[in-house]
Enzyme design. Structure first.
Site, PDB file in Angstrom:
ATOM      1  N   ASP A  42      34.388   7.473  22.409  1.00 60.60           N
ATOM      2  CA  ASP A  42      33.588   7.341  23.627  1.00 60.60           C
ATOM      3  C   ASP A  42      32.164   6.886  23.347  1.00 60.60           C
ATOM      4  O   ASP A  42      31.432   7.528  22.589  1.00 60.60           O
ATOM      5  CB  ASP A  42      33.562   8.678  24.374  1.00 60.60           C
ATOM      6  CG  ASP A  42      34.853   8.923  25.117  1.00 60.60           C
ATOM      7  OD1 ASP A  42      35.134   8.160  26.052  1.00 60.60           O
ATOM      8  OD2 ASP A  42      35.588   9.855  24.748  1.00 60.60           O
ATOM      9  N   ASP A  47      34.303   7.190  16.088  1.00 62.32           N
ATOM     10  CA  ASP A  47      34.263   7.863  17.377  1.00 62.32           C
ATOM     11  C   ASP A  47      34.895   6.926  18.418  1.00 62.32           C
ATOM     12  O   ASP A  47      35.058   5.723  18.171  1.00 62.32           O
ATOM     13  CB  ASP A  47      32.790   8.150  17.712  1.00 62.32           C
ATOM     14  CG  ASP A  47      32.595   8.763  19.074  1.00 62.32           C
ATOM     15  OD1 ASP A  47      33.332   9.697  19.417  1.00 62.32           O
ATOM     16  OD2 ASP A  47      31.695   8.306  19.805  1.00 62.32           O
ATOM     17  N   ASP A  53      28.001   7.553  17.860  1.00 63.21           N
ATOM     18  CA  ASP A  53      26.807   7.381  18.696  1.00 63.21           C
ATOM     19  C   ASP A  53      26.131   8.681  19.114  1.00 63.21           C
ATOM     20  O   ASP A  53      24.962   8.667  19.494  1.00 63.21           O
ATOM     21  CB  ASP A  53      27.155   6.579  19.960  1.00 63.21           C
ATOM     22  CG  ASP A  53      27.989   7.387  20.957  1.00 63.21           C
ATOM     23  OD1 ASP A  53      28.883   8.146  20.517  1.00 63.21           O
ATOM     24  OD2 ASP A  53      27.752   7.260  22.171  1.00 63.21           O
TER      25      ASP A  53
END
Length: 264
Positions: free
Chosen positions: A22, A20, A190
């Site tokens: 961001d 990922d 996250d």
């Protein structure tokens, strides 16, 4: 599909790192920052994330609603992010190490390619090397407007899935390779945008205290916690060298969480 036709297999890597962007590579989520500060704010964004987690709203619909609350012109959004976003400093070290050790980095993001490219170029000091790939959504004009006008841009989703960008689709061809050529597949994430990828790789790094951990615990998906790319780099080095196995790392991660490692 044969290994020779797959983009990330061109250099015959022993390991591919999917990640990922961001809140994983960056210290703060750039989309969250825009929504919280330029859009309708933190409280409403959290409501949307919680709706995705409990299954009452698709990520696609929730995320579009969040981004549509941002009326700031696109170019001003980019400048805002350049001033306020920072990379995890250990990711920079990982980035250089991975190039030297033939480890492709594949950024799978629910964000937008032009935003990610602009931030990488600003924060890495130039164009990225060819071992880093970005697969994400695009930006397009809204209702015929110029994207650099007020309310002029919107997200253009990567695919028709309820995620908007189903990250698992990029991983599955590599997971399906025969054992004789299949590299080890790792993923770091996250949040709720990573739910589609959570089951697909050999090892999942989930950021401590974030929504992805909540999801993995509920769905009993093996993972190991990380707080920064320092531990990701150390673990990836050990896996690539054969010092540790993916299975042992996942087992250790599970035991750590059971002992309360995810609690602040």
């Amino acid at each position: 599909m044969s290994a020779s036709t797959l983009t990330y297999m061109k250099t015959n890597p022993k390991l591919i790192f999917f990640t990922d962007f961001d809140g994983t590579i960056t210290l703060e989520d750039s989309n969250d920052a825009m929504i919280d500060n330029l859009g309708y704010g933190y409280a409403k964004r959290r409501q949307g994330n919680e709706a995705v987690l409990d299954g009452t709203m698709s990520f696609r619909d929730a995320f579009r609603d969040m981004l549509d609350s941002i009326k700031t012109p696109y170019d001003e959004c980019i400048e805002y992010l350049k001033k306020n976003m920072r990379l995890d400093p250990y990711f920079v070290e990982f980035y250089h190490w991975s190039r030297e050790h033939n480890v492709p980095i594949v950024v799978l993001s629910s964000g937008m390619i032009p935003v990610i490219r602009a931030l990488f170029e600003a924060l890495l000091g130039g164009k990225t090397d060819d071992h880093l790939f970005i697969v994400a959504n695009e930006v397009e004009g809204r209702d015929g407007k110029d994207i650099n006008s007020e309310g002029g841009w919107q997200i253009k989703y990567h695919d028709d899935s309820h995620f908007g960008h189903d990250k698992s689709l990029e991983i599955k061809p590599y997971a399906a390779l025969p054992d004789s050529v299949r590299p080890t597949l790792l993923y770091a994430g996250d949040g709720v945008s990573d739910l589609s990828a959570a089951r697909e790789t050999d090892l999942l790094f989930a950021k401590k205290g974030k929504d992805l951990v909540t999801f993995c615990e509920r769905e009993k998906i093996p993972f190991t916690l990380f707080e920064s790319w320092e531990s990701i780099l150390a673990t990836t080095k050990d896996i690539l060298s054969g010092k540790v196995s993916v299975k042992s790392v996942a087992q250790g991660g599970l035991e750590a969480v059971q002992q309360g490692a995810n609690k602040n």
